[in-house]
Enzyme design. Sequence first.
Site, mmCIF file in Angstrom:
data_model
loop_
_atom_site.group_PDB
_atom_site.id
_atom_site.type_symbol
_atom_site.label_atom_id
_atom_site.label_comp_id
_atom_site.label_asym_id
_atom_site.label_seq_id
_atom_site.Cartn_x
_atom_site.Cartn_y
_atom_site.Cartn_z
ATOM 1 N N GLU A 70 -19.664 -18.536 6.071
ATOM 2 C CA GLU A 70 -19.749 -19.644 7.029
ATOM 3 C C GLU A 70 -20.392 -19.193 8.344
ATOM 4 O OE1 GLU A 70 -19.159 -22.360 5.679
ATOM 5 O OE2 GLU A 70 -17.795 -21.848 4.023
ATOM 6 N N ASN A 112 -20.615 -7.278 5.764
ATOM 7 C CA ASN A 112 -20.443 -8.631 5.236
ATOM 8 C C ASN A 112 -21.529 -9.586 5.726
ATOM 9 O OD1 ASN A 112 -17.739 -9.207 3.644
ATOM 10 N ND2 ASN A 112 -17.403 -7.505 5.039
ATOM 11 N N LYS A 124 -23.487 8.939 11.217
ATOM 12 C CA LYS A 124 -23.135 8.784 12.624
ATOM 13 C C LYS A 124 -23.624 9.968 13.466
ATOM 14 C CE LYS A 124 -21.215 4.821 12.339
ATOM 15 N NZ LYS A 124 -20.899 4.251 11.104
ATOM 16 N N ARG A 148 -12.867 8.714 10.357
ATOM 17 C CA ARG A 148 -13.459 9.576 11.371
ATOM 18 C C ARG A 148 -12.390 10.018 12.352
ATOM 19 N NH1 ARG A 148 -15.826 6.846 14.524
ATOM 20 N NH2 ARG A 148 -15.798 4.819 13.518
ATOM 21 N N TYR A 177 -14.579 13.785 4.825
ATOM 22 C CA TYR A 177 -14.632 12.321 4.836
ATOM 23 C C TYR A 177 -15.853 11.733 5.543
ATOM 24 C CZ TYR A 177 -13.695 7.490 4.983
ATOM 25 O OH TYR A 177 -13.835 6.140 4.799
ATOM 26 N N GLY A 178 -16.521 10.840 4.888
ATOM 27 C CA GLY A 178 -17.524 9.919 5.436
ATOM 28 C C GLY A 178 -18.229 10.367 6.699
ATOM 29 N N SER A 214 -16.823 -0.591 14.170
ATOM 30 C CA SER A 214 -16.507 -0.209 12.795
ATOM 31 C C SER A 214 -15.505 -1.188 12.181
ATOM 32 C CB SER A 214 -15.914 1.200 12.775
ATOM 33 O OG SER A 214 -16.846 2.087 13.351
ATOM 34 N N ALA A 215 -15.767 -1.547 10.928
ATOM 35 C CA ALA A 215 -14.904 -2.457 10.160
ATOM 36 C C ALA A 215 -14.710 -3.814 10.841
ATOM 37 C CB ALA A 215 -13.548 -1.794 9.855
ATOM 38 N N CYS A 216 -15.763 -4.321 11.458
ATOM 39 C CA CYS A 216 -15.702 -5.643 12.093
ATOM 40 C C CYS A 216 -16.723 -6.612 11.520
ATOM 41 C CB CYS A 216 -15.873 -5.519 13.594
ATOM 42 S SG CYS A 216 -14.433 -4.796 14.380
ATOM 43 N N LYS A 245 -20.105 -5.988 9.887
ATOM 44 C CA LYS A 245 -21.564 -5.811 9.780
ATOM 45 C C LYS A 245 -22.024 -5.932 8.329
ATOM 46 C CE LYS A 245 -21.723 -1.792 11.823
ATOM 47 N NZ LYS A 245 -20.292 -1.749 12.132
ATOM 48 N N ARG A 261 -13.754 -7.900 17.658
ATOM 49 C CA ARG A 261 -12.576 -8.481 17.048
ATOM 50 C C ARG A 261 -11.636 -8.836 18.189
ATOM 51 N NH1 ARG A 261 -10.066 -7.493 11.723
ATOM 52 N NH2 ARG A 261 -11.910 -6.521 10.840
ATOM 53 N N ARG A 290 -13.787 3.296 0.706
ATOM 54 C CA ARG A 290 -15.206 2.918 0.829
ATOM 55 C C ARG A 290 -15.928 3.047 -0.506
ATOM 56 N NH1 ARG A 290 -17.412 1.944 6.424
ATOM 57 N NH2 ARG A 290 -15.525 2.072 7.645
ATOM 58 N N HIS A 348 -25.727 1.071 16.519
ATOM 59 C CA HIS A 348 -24.754 0.807 15.455
ATOM 60 C C HIS A 348 -24.878 -0.666 15.065
ATOM 61 C CE1 HIS A 348 -20.216 1.132 14.160
ATOM 62 N NE2 HIS A 348 -21.019 1.313 13.150
ATOM 63 N N ASP A 401 -25.567 -0.882 8.944
ATOM 64 C CA ASP A 401 -24.795 -0.024 9.849
ATOM 65 C C ASP A 401 -25.607 0.546 11.020
ATOM 66 O OD1 ASP A 401 -22.153 1.047 10.316
ATOM 67 O OD2 ASP A 401 -22.932 3.023 9.797
HETATM 68 P P1 GTP Z 1 -18.367 -0.045 9.296
HETATM 69 O O1 GTP Z 1 -18.942 0.256 7.966
HETATM 70 O O2 GTP Z 1 -17.050 0.620 9.536
HETATM 71 O O3 GTP Z 1 -19.306 0.188 10.448
HETATM 72 O O4 GTP Z 1 -17.926 -1.593 9.305
HETATM 73 P P2 GTP Z 1 -18.640 -3.006 9.161
HETATM 74 O O5 GTP Z 1 -18.863 -3.557 10.534
HETATM 75 O O6 GTP Z 1 -19.792 -2.957 8.239
HETATM 76 O O7 GTP Z 1 -17.457 -3.883 8.534
HETATM 77 P P3 GTP Z 1 -17.325 -4.737 7.199
HETATM 78 O O8 GTP Z 1 -18.411 -5.760 7.043
HETATM 79 O O9 GTP Z 1 -17.161 -3.807 6.064
HETATM 80 O O10 GTP Z 1 -15.972 -5.534 7.458
HETATM 81 C C1 GTP Z 1 -14.755 -4.909 7.484
HETATM 82 C C2 GTP Z 1 -13.585 -5.858 7.564
HETATM 83 O O11 GTP Z 1 -13.872 -7.036 8.291
HETATM 84 C C3 GTP Z 1 -13.126 -6.293 6.190
HETATM 85 O O12 GTP Z 1 -11.724 -6.226 6.150
HETATM 86 C C4 GTP Z 1 -13.602 -7.721 6.098
HETATM 87 O O13 GTP Z 1 -12.810 -8.459 5.242
HETATM 88 C C5 GTP Z 1 -13.508 -8.189 7.539
HETATM 89 N N1 GTP Z 1 -14.483 -9.261 7.857
HETATM 90 C C6 GTP Z 1 -15.815 -9.200 7.727
HETATM 91 N N2 GTP Z 1 -16.414 -10.360 8.101
HETATM 92 C C7 GTP Z 1 -15.403 -11.171 8.481
HETATM 93 C C8 GTP Z 1 -15.360 -12.514 8.993
HETATM 94 O O14 GTP Z 1 -16.373 -13.182 9.177
HETATM 95 N N3 GTP Z 1 -14.128 -13.023 9.287
HETATM 96 C C9 GTP Z 1 -12.978 -12.297 9.109
HETATM 97 N N4 GTP Z 1 -11.814 -12.852 9.435
HETATM 98 N N5 GTP Z 1 -12.988 -11.034 8.633
HETATM 99 C C10 GTP Z 1 -14.174 -10.475 8.331
HETATM 100 C C1 SPV Z 2 -17.919 3.479 10.742
HETATM 101 O O1 SPV Z 2 -16.776 3.951 10.891
HETATM 102 O O2 SPV Z 2 -18.497 2.813 11.646
HETATM 103 C C2 SPV Z 2 -18.621 3.653 9.454
HETATM 104 C C3 SPV Z 2 -18.029 4.530 8.466
HETATM 105 O O3 SPV Z 2 -19.677 3.082 9.258
HETATM 106 S S1 SPV Z 2 -18.264 6.218 8.801
HETATM 107 O O4 SPV Z 2 -19.485 6.639 8.104
HETATM 108 O O5 SPV Z 2 -17.115 6.953 8.272
HETATM 109 O O6 SPV Z 2 -18.433 6.449 10.215
HETATM 110 MN MN MN Z 3 -20.359 1.949 11.081
#
Ligand code: GTP
Ligand code: SPV
Ligand code: MN
Length: 596
Positions: free
Chosen positions: A505, A258, A210, A73, A201-202, A252-254, A256, A410, A379, A230, A281
């Site tokens: 965990e 997982n 979003k 984004r 892109y996305g 984002s990428a923190c 969710k 994070r 993705r 979010h 998300d």
């Molecule tokens: P968006 O789709 O961007 O909104 O992200 P999201 O919050 O769904 O993130 P996602 O679950 O895809 O996690 C992204 C990154 O966080 C990856 O690199 C994972 O490996 C890392 N990650 C997820 N959960 C954990 C955790 O509990 N511990 C650690 N150290 N890393 C984690």
């Molecule tokens: C984010 O960046 O929080 C996502 C991926 O979930 S995107 O749809 O590209 O915004």
């Molecule tokens: Mn997101």
Amino acid sequence: MDKFPTHNKKLKEWVSKMAKLCQPDSIVWIDGSDGQKKQLEEEAFATDEIIRLNQEKLPGCVLHRTHPNDVARTEHLTFICTKKKHDAGPNNNWMPPATGYKKAREIFKGAMRGRTMYVVPFSMGPVGSEFSKIGVELTDSKYVVLNMLIMTRAGEAVLRQLEKEDDFTKCLHSKAELDVNKRLILHFPEDNTIWSVGSGYGGNVLLGKKCLSLRIASFIARKEQWLAEHMLIMGIEEPNGHIEYIAAAFPSACGKTNLAMLIPPEGLKKKGYRIWTVGDDIAWMRVDSDGQLWAINPESGFFGVAPGTNSDSNPAMVETIKKDTIFTNVLLKPDGTVWWEGADGDVPNEGINWQGKPWKSGMKDAEGKPVLGANPNARFTVPIKNCPTASFRLEQHHGVPISAIIFGGRRQHLAPLVYEAFNWQHGIFVGATMASERTAAQVGKLGEVRRDPMAMFPFCGYNMAFYFRHWLNMGKKMTKAPKIFHVNWFRQDEKGKFMWPGFRENLRVLEWVLDRCSNKVYAVKTPIGYVPQPADIDMTGLHLPGDTLEKLLEVHKEDWLRELKGIKEFFRIFKKDLPKELWQEYEELEARLKSK
Ligand code: GTP
Ligand code: SPV
Ligand code: MN
């Protein structure tokens, strides 16, 4: 098919007008049928817009590569175009609507010549639910159409719904020249309109995500008194069979995705926990007549981060993406399957990387840095119903009741593994003061700590000071408001190693959260909130060295006093608009930190 397979006058007029602007060679209405989808795929294979993967090993799966300058984004090119700048707030880039339309019109003009314009009617939320919102996206990208067919409920049924209700979000998208200098992601909340041009892109182009479900929806939600967030939504089935639902906002990428589908760790499995994934998300939440907060996931697919996904970190997702998946910007292996950094199995010897270039394992660039097979923000797009943990309540028009709200970021230092807010107002302060290190999900400097209240900073479609006020008000509407927590899976030791193993965990922490919700467990009062006693986190089957757990739960007053400076600086950008309750919470926190 008719020229216009709809009686909705507004829709017909708008499609005609936009077609006149963009000048496509033809217009195709997306009906959501398998036949039409197959045909689109065939056309996209023919031009290499998408690549067919090994159908024996990955049935129904395809690969797409976006332009190398178009992999995340672009927040600096994303604008909220309200009449008054004050309504967009200091949290958004702003343009007057007339300027926005004018600038974008220049780029849209004739941009679809030689291309087809697809009309994608889509519903965010189950079609016909009073919770749902309808959008129509016009796009010249087959990749976007194929993604929208997974991420939203798209097609004929939505057109029928539009015969009954008139209102829809007008979403216009063109790849145009995929030129970063001619790229704009514009939101006109007062016109219920989104214009996105110059990207493929996305989050820039899947306009139901979003743009509609957060930026436009948050604007609508404030007016209609609900919340567009979010957040992931998950159900935790307890050993007695009862299911509690929680919603969690991480940037984002923190983590969710997982967390939303975790498989209980061995040590806790014996207790009989089971996870049900409602969303990964976005959550739309409103107060129902029972005085509780109820949530739906408006999406029907995952657009998840590929790197790091493997059978250990996320076994449910590994199962999910074995079929019917669109992979974006991953490595293509010689056998027609895919790979990314942190995937299962050995690193392949060679392949075609995300940039479409030949790649060999261990490759280095001119500066000696490793050349990646997959983009860090690569993705996959996949239907939720593929997921073994998919909730049986996904199509439920009313959604699920939420018992706890979790905020998280994070943070290498500072924030303990988990703490609980004292009450709703303090919880809003905890959410409003969230910060996190920047990830690859947005263009910018990685690792930099930035404020990201409620993980909504890039997605709140109006002045965030008003958003905080709205959250405070929502608490007053509920007879039983969810408890609010903060988690941090990312605390590091002196050597820079994550102290908490994370992933599955994390259920150990959720167990404590639920126990707090049902008043089953004691907690220690600290200046920042309630923290668990180490003995109350069930560590069966998990061994952490020495006093790691104690360290993870520590609250260092000096660090928090330093943090206050950053919070103050942030709050000040909202000037007089910031709710006084948040300054009051700030002062009370400061006083607690300074007292012995
Ligand atoms: P968006 O789709 O961007 O909104 O992200 P999201 O919050 O769904 O993130 P996602 O679950 O895809 O996690 C992204 C990154 O966080 C990856 O690199 C994972 O490996 C890392 N990650 C997820 N959960 C954990 C955790 O509990 N511990 C650690 N150290 N890393 C984690
Ligand atoms: C984010 O960046 O929080 C996502 C991926 O979930 S995107 O749809 O590209 O915004
Ligand atoms: Mn997101």
